[in-house]
Design a protein around this motif. Structure first.
Motif, PDB file in Angstrom:
ATOM      1  N   TYR A  87       0.875  -1.167   0.000  1.00  0.00           N
ATOM      2  CA  TYR A  87       0.000   0.000   0.000  1.00  0.00           C
ATOM      3  C   TYR A  87       0.913   1.218   0.000  1.00  0.00           C
ATOM      4  O   TYR A  87       1.751   1.371   0.897  1.00  0.00           O
ATOM      5  CB  TYR A  87      -0.918   0.034   1.215  1.00  0.00           C
ATOM      6  N   LYS A 120       0.974   5.457  -0.495  1.00  0.00           N
ATOM      7  CA  LYS A 120       0.281   6.739  -0.646  1.00  0.00           C
ATOM      8  C   LYS A 120       1.341   7.789  -0.950  1.00  0.00           C
ATOM      9  O   LYS A 120       2.338   7.904  -0.224  1.00  0.00           O
ATOM     10  CB  LYS A 120      -0.467   7.121   0.634  1.00  0.00           C
ATOM     11  N   GLU A 129      -2.183  10.135  -4.642  1.00  0.00           N
ATOM     12  CA  GLU A 129      -2.375   8.793  -5.206  1.00  0.00           C
ATOM     13  C   GLU A 129      -2.278   7.736  -4.120  1.00  0.00           C
ATOM     14  O   GLU A 129      -1.373   7.767  -3.284  1.00  0.00           O
ATOM     15  CB  GLU A 129      -1.312   8.526  -6.273  1.00  0.00           C
ATOM     16  N   GLU A 130      -3.206   6.793  -4.159  1.00  0.00           N
ATOM     17  CA  GLU A 130      -3.139   5.591  -3.325  1.00  0.00           C
ATOM     18  C   GLU A 130      -3.036   4.397  -4.272  1.00  0.00           C
ATOM     19  O   GLU A 130      -3.858   4.258  -5.176  1.00  0.00           O
ATOM     20  CB  GLU A 130      -4.382   5.457  -2.451  1.00  0.00           C
ATOM     21  N   THR A 131      -2.050   3.543  -4.048  1.00  0.00           N
ATOM     22  CA  THR A 131      -1.817   2.404  -4.936  1.00  0.00           C
ATOM     23  C   THR A 131      -1.655   1.120  -4.133  1.00  0.00           C
ATOM     24  O   THR A 131      -0.984   1.116  -3.096  1.00  0.00           O
ATOM     25  CB  THR A 131      -0.543   2.619  -5.779  1.00  0.00           C
ATOM     26  N   TRP A 132      -2.247   0.053  -4.662  1.00  0.00           N
ATOM     27  CA  TRP A 132      -2.073  -1.282  -4.087  1.00  0.00           C
ATOM     28  C   TRP A 132      -1.479  -2.183  -5.175  1.00  0.00           C
ATOM     29  O   TRP A 132      -1.996  -2.211  -6.300  1.00  0.00           O
ATOM     30  CB  TRP A 132      -3.407  -1.863  -3.625  1.00  0.00           C
ATOM     31  N   LYS A 188       6.687   4.344 -11.181  1.00  0.00           N
ATOM     32  CA  LYS A 188       6.469   2.901 -11.066  1.00  0.00           C
ATOM     33  C   LYS A 188       6.367   2.251 -12.439  1.00  0.00           C
ATOM     34  O   LYS A 188       6.721   1.086 -12.599  1.00  0.00           O
ATOM     35  CB  LYS A 188       5.234   2.597 -10.217  1.00  0.00           C
ATOM     36  N   SER A 224      -5.172   0.039 -18.819  1.00  0.00           N
ATOM     37  CA  SER A 224      -5.705   0.447 -17.534  1.00  0.00           C
ATOM     38  C   SER A 224      -7.184   0.736 -17.711  1.00  0.00           C
ATOM     39  O   SER A 224      -7.566   1.513 -18.594  1.00  0.00           O
ATOM     40  CB  SER A 224      -4.979   1.689 -17.018  1.00  0.00           C
ATOM     41  N   GLU A 280      -1.896  -3.547 -10.582  1.00  0.00           N
ATOM     42  CA  GLU A 280      -2.149  -2.475  -9.621  1.00  0.00           C
ATOM     43  C   GLU A 280      -3.618  -2.105  -9.579  1.00  0.00           C
ATOM     44  O   GLU A 280      -4.370  -2.291 -10.546  1.00  0.00           O
ATOM     45  CB  GLU A 280      -1.343  -1.216  -9.961  1.00  0.00           C
ATOM     46  N   SER A 287      -5.489   1.478  -8.147  1.00  0.00           N
ATOM     47  CA  SER A 287      -5.128   2.774  -7.588  1.00  0.00           C
ATOM     48  C   SER A 287      -6.285   3.757  -7.595  1.00  0.00           C
ATOM     49  O   SER A 287      -7.239   3.626  -8.370  1.00  0.00           O
ATOM     50  CB  SER A 287      -3.930   3.371  -8.334  1.00  0.00           C
ATOM     51  N   ARG A 288      -6.159   4.731  -6.711  1.00  0.00           N
ATOM     52  CA  ARG A 288      -7.108   5.846  -6.642  1.00  0.00           C
ATOM     53  C   ARG A 288      -6.285   7.122  -6.685  1.00  0.00           C
ATOM     54  O   ARG A 288      -5.339   7.282  -5.909  1.00  0.00           O
ATOM     55  CB  ARG A 288      -7.922   5.790  -5.358  1.00  0.00           C
ATOM     56  N   ASN A 289      -6.633   8.006  -7.603  1.00  0.00           N
ATOM     57  CA  ASN A 289      -5.951   9.291  -7.739  1.00  0.00           C
ATOM     58  C   ASN A 289      -6.946  10.417  -7.530  1.00  0.00           C
ATOM     59  O   ASN A 289      -8.038  10.408  -8.104  1.00  0.00           O
ATOM     60  CB  ASN A 289      -5.321   9.429  -9.127  1.00  0.00           C
TER      61      ASN A 289
END
Length: 238
Positions: free
Chosen positions: A125, A127, A140-143, A161, A176, A217, A219-221
């Motif tokens: 995770y 951020k 940005e939050e990415t998993w 990334k 995506s 991935e 993600s939320r941006n």
């Protein structure tokens, strides 16, 4: 002598400096104290001038940082899958990422479903706040699956990334799938981007796929809508 109010004369002077290139997009304006001294006016007068230029979208205020000449909006072409750095490559501006969180944990049910994993699988995770010069423009939050990227690092996520995935891991990114929706910013987003809590922003939720169909991935941006414009080309069916 001009009959315009003093604050308008100050605004005209600063606007002309921008037009003449003395102050360029992204440049910091002199501090309020320096402007008061330069023009021999009160704080109220200086702030009236700055407010006028803000309303005209000539300048903007960055929380805790001062006043800056407003830059052209970043063009986000929805049909082009490019990284944050690639989108800005032709503008020759300084960019960087501030990683706020970098951790490994078991996937929650929602994240496991998005990444096609189980809740026993571990994920990264991350951020991070993305900057243009010194201005935060995106949170940005990415998993990402731990098993797919066992050597992913904090240092990698300070950069691109996509470069890591393609150039280091030698994997092929295919597509995506994205959804863009207007939302009210959370307190977290307000603090990270220094924005008005009462103004809606844009959230992009995306799922990235490799060429073999593997989800790499989720993600939320969160975008400052004043800094981005989203474009697409729609063709009529024949």
């Amino acid at each position: 002598m001009s009959k315009k109010p003093i604050y308008r004369q100050i605004a005209d002077s600063l606007r002309q400096q921008v037009a003449d290139g003395e102050l360029k997009p992204g440049d910091a304006l002199p501090t309020e104290a320096l402007l008061r001294e330069q023009y021999g006016v009160s704080r109220v007068t200086v702030r009236q001038a700055l407010k006028l230029l803000t309303e005209e979208n000539v300048i903007e205020s960055l929380q805790g940082s001062g006043w800056y000449v407003k830059e052209e909006k970043v063009n986000y072409d929805i049909y082009q899958l490019t990284s944050f750095y690639e989108k800005l490559a032709d503008r020759n501006v300084e960019t960087h990422s501030d990683v706020l969180v970098f951790e490994v944990a078991k996937a929650s049910p929602a994240i496991a479903n998005a990444l096609h994993l189980t809740t026993e699988d571990k994920v990264y995770y991350v951020k991070r706040v993305r900057y243009i010069k010194q201005k935060p423009v995106t949170l940005e939050e990415t998993w990402m699956p731990l098993a797919l990227f066992p050597d992913l690092s904090y240092e990698v996520m300070q950069k691109s990334k996509y470069h890591y995935i393609e150039q280091v891991k030698k994997l092929i990114i295919d597509r995506s799938e994205q959804e863009i929706i207007p939302v009210m910013p959370t307190e977290d987003v307000v603090n990270a981007l220094g924005i008005d809590a009462q103004k809606p922003i844009l959230e992009k939720v995306s799922t990235g796929f490799l060429s073999d169909g593997t989800v790499f991935e989720f993600s939320r941006n969160f975008f400052k809508s004043e800094d981005y414009k989203f474009t697409l080309v729609a063709k009529r069916a024949r």
